[in-house]
Scaffold this motif. Structure first.
Motif: not given
Length: 259
Positions: A224-225, A227-228
């Protein structure tokens, strides 16, 4: 990145002391070069800093990283240690691949046989048992390069603290960010003025193989991180490195030094 010699130092001094004062304007790509210019420019000369530029539309690629059977890191630079820290990257990848709970690969352009570090590369492959995990593609066409880049999960710019890297600004960074790829980058040179650690890129200290390995593990562990960071890096690139935004600025600059 080459070795300093009496001749190279002499030629540089001649350029700075004799040629720079005669110039009406300077286009620099980094604060370090801007500061260098200011020491030798004439009082009437003008200076404009233009960062690395990229054709954002050309490298605005769809993210196909999930289509890759085995996630991989992609490197499209040289296979030289002093310029791109290739041995450090391979060793960090070897350490990370042994600690991750699933398989990852490292795909590099070029032929390892053409690298001056051929023996060292083979030694690292054997040391970390990377025979099935590291791939050298050889020469790639532009379309092939973009296909590999679109499927990559992570890219690394492993610059060391050399004179060239302190003053320059990696053009590959613009291509990587345009493609929406999360970047691990060493804290060297101009890129630090544009990116933020943990927001638009991952920062690591130069020549710290263990820290680079830890950052690779972290990037692959926290999807998730990752991708951000990729999304924010792409925004930075669009706003700051797209060449379309610098035409008027350069036009004004050229006009100002011609009148």
């Amino acid at each position: 990145t080459s070795e300093e010699t009496i001749k190279s130092v002499k030629l540089r001094k001649k350029t700075l002391l004799k040629q720079f004062p005669k110039c009406d304007g300077f286009i620099t790509i980094s604060d370090a070069l801007t500061n260098l210019v200011k020491k030798y420019q004439s009082s009437h000369a003008k200076v404009i800093k233009i960062p690395i530029l990229v054709d954002f539309e050309k490298y605005d690629l769809p993210d196909y990283s999930k289509n890759s059977e085995i996630p991989y890191i992609f490197h499209s630079g040289t296979l030289y240690e002093q310029k791109d820290g290739i041995l450090g990257m391979i060793e960090a990848f070897g350490i990370a691949s042994q600690k991750l709970s699933y398989s990852i690969r490292f795909i590099l352009t070029g032929k390892k046989e053409s690298s001056p570090h051929f023996l060292e590369i083979n030694s690292l492959i054997e040391k970390y048992q990377l025979e099935d995990k590291i791939i050298f593609t050889g020469y790639l066409s532009d379309d092939e390069l973009k296909e590999y880049l679109s499927k990559a999960s992570l890219v690394i710019i492993n610059k060391y603290k050399t004179q060239q890297n302190e003053y320059c600004f990696s053009t590959k960074l613009g291509e990587y960010l345009s493609a929406g790829k999360p970047v691990i980058i060493t804290k060297v040179g101009e890129a630090m003025n544009w990116l933020t650690d943990g927001e638009s890129a991952y920062f690591v200290e130069s020549e710290d193989v263990l820290l680079l390995a830890e950052k690779i593990i972290h990037a692959f562990t926290d999807t998730e991180e990752r991708c951000k960071i990729a999304d924010r890096g792409k925004i930075v690139c669009k706003n700051s490195f797209d060449y379309h935004g610098y035409g008027p600025k350069l036009l004004d600059f050229f006009y100002s030094i011609s009148h």
